[in-house]
Enzyme design. Structure first.
Site, PDB file in Angstrom:
ATOM      1  CG  ASP A  76      -9.628  -1.360 -22.696  1.00 15.21           C
ATOM      2  OD1 ASP A  76     -10.610  -1.909 -23.193  1.00 15.21           O
ATOM      3  OD2 ASP A  76      -8.533  -1.909 -22.469  1.00 15.21           O
ATOM      4  CD  GLU A 111       0.731  -7.327  11.100  1.00 13.44           C
ATOM      5  OE1 GLU A 111       1.463  -8.327  11.126  1.00 13.44           O
ATOM      6  OE2 GLU A 111      -0.501  -7.374  11.182  1.00 13.44           O
ATOM      7  N   PRO A 166       0.812  -1.220   0.000  1.00 10.54           N
ATOM      8  CG  PRO A 166      -0.357  -1.293   2.022  1.00 10.54           C
ATOM      9  CD  PRO A 166       0.558  -2.080   1.156  1.00 10.54           C
ATOM     10  NE  ARG A 171      -8.244  -6.135 -20.598  1.00 14.63           N
ATOM     11  CZ  ARG A 171      -8.394  -4.965 -21.214  1.00 14.63           C
ATOM     12  NH1 ARG A 171      -7.539  -3.990 -21.045  1.00 14.63           N
ATOM     13  NH2 ARG A 171      -9.416  -4.768 -22.032  1.00 14.63           N
TER      14      ARG A 171
HETATM   15  N1  ADE Z   1      -0.832  -5.181   0.087  1.00 11.19           N
HETATM   16  C1  ADE Z   1      -1.761  -4.828   0.990  1.00 11.19           C
HETATM   17  N2  ADE Z   1      -2.536  -3.839   0.543  1.00 11.19           N
HETATM   18  C2  ADE Z   1      -2.081  -3.531  -0.721  1.00 11.19           C
HETATM   19  C3  ADE Z   1      -2.450  -2.584  -1.698  1.00 11.19           C
HETATM   20  N3  ADE Z   1      -3.455  -1.725  -1.527  1.00 11.19           N
HETATM   21  N4  ADE Z   1      -1.760  -2.561  -2.850  1.00 11.19           N
HETATM   22  C4  ADE Z   1      -0.737  -3.404  -3.044  1.00 11.19           C
HETATM   23  N5  ADE Z   1      -0.333  -4.315  -2.160  1.00 11.19           N
HETATM   24  C5  ADE Z   1      -1.000  -4.389  -0.996  1.00 11.19           C
END
Ligand code: ADE
Length: 244
Positions: A168, A115, A88, A153
């Protein structure tokens, strides 16, 4: 194109990879998926892949040794291709990034669990970090599949229709126009006349206007960034006037 995925949950990949256009693409030799279990690169009795964080606090952290060993055994040291950590904290994935990655002959994806991963993996092994959006999942497996799908794709020959990816949503910078198929009338809801007219010029113009109208309504941020033709601009101005 070849994908090498490094994960603690290799079994989560096959159901999707084997039940979609992706499998057909692999069967035709257009793409190759190699899923590697990081646990296979541990040497202790318990096959340990995580440990407690230095400094305390909750949660477990992925240890560096098995991850480095897995990636380097498969890709060499330094790795022979870009290594993307799904996290994230990465830059947010989009169609443009998918298009850039689709140019590569080979790509490695590292799915984190727990984590987080030991910072030395970030600093000394991965070459890029990608997030699929501003929310947190339990691991990087679904994000890796999302990258694989979006990239595959775009590879030549993967979609049946050679122009398949051109219209697209997001590819052109506008959202895609609405689609209809038979029947021409369903529960009294009719397909727009223009689509049945056979007039390809008119149909193209209608689709363009629908794309513009939708993008303005749903994603005005995309329209801001888009270079409108004079004709587009006139149409957008008229729609904005309608709304007032
Ligand atoms: N791992 C946990 N959440 C994630 C996300 N939003 N994007 C990529 N990998 C992740």
């Amino acid at each position: 194109m070849r994908f090498d995925v490094f994960t603690l949950l290799p079994e989560t990949f096959s159901p999707y990879l084997q039940a979609s256009i992706l499998q057909k693409a692999a069967g035709r030799g257009l793409v190759d998926f190699h899923i590697h279990n990081i646990r296979d690169y541990t040497h202790d009795r318990h096959h340990t892949t995580d440990d407690m964080p230095y400094g305390g606090g909750g949660g477990m952290v992925m240890k560096p040794e098995p991850v480095f060993e897995a990636v380097e055994s498969v890709l060499g040291a330094p790795p022979a291709c870009p290594v993307i950590l799904l996290t994230p904290q990465g830059r947010v994935f989009n169609q443009k990034i998918a298009g850039e990655l689709a140019q590569l002959p080979r790509l490695a994806l590292l799915s984190g669990r727990y984590e987080g991963v030991d910072e030395r993996i970030r600093e000394h092994l991965v070459t890029d970090e990608i997030s699929i959006g501003d929310y947190v999942l339990t691991g990087g497996e679904l994000p890796a599949l999302i990258l694989i799908d979006a990239i595959t794709r775009l590879l030549p020959g993967v979609l049946g229709d050679p122009t398949g990816a051109e219209d697209d949503s997001h590819a052109s910078g506008l959202l895609e126009y609405p689609h209809y198929t038979r029947p021409p009338e369903f529960r009294s809801w009719k397909v727009p006349d223009v689509l049945l007219s056979g007039d390809h010029g008119k149909i193209a113009r209608w689709r363009r206007e629908q794309s513009l109208r939708r993008t303005l309504a749903k994603r005005p941020d995309m329209l801001e960034a888009f270079e409108l033709t004079k004709e587009d601009q006139k149409f957008v101005d008229a729609v904005k006037k309608e709304e007032r």
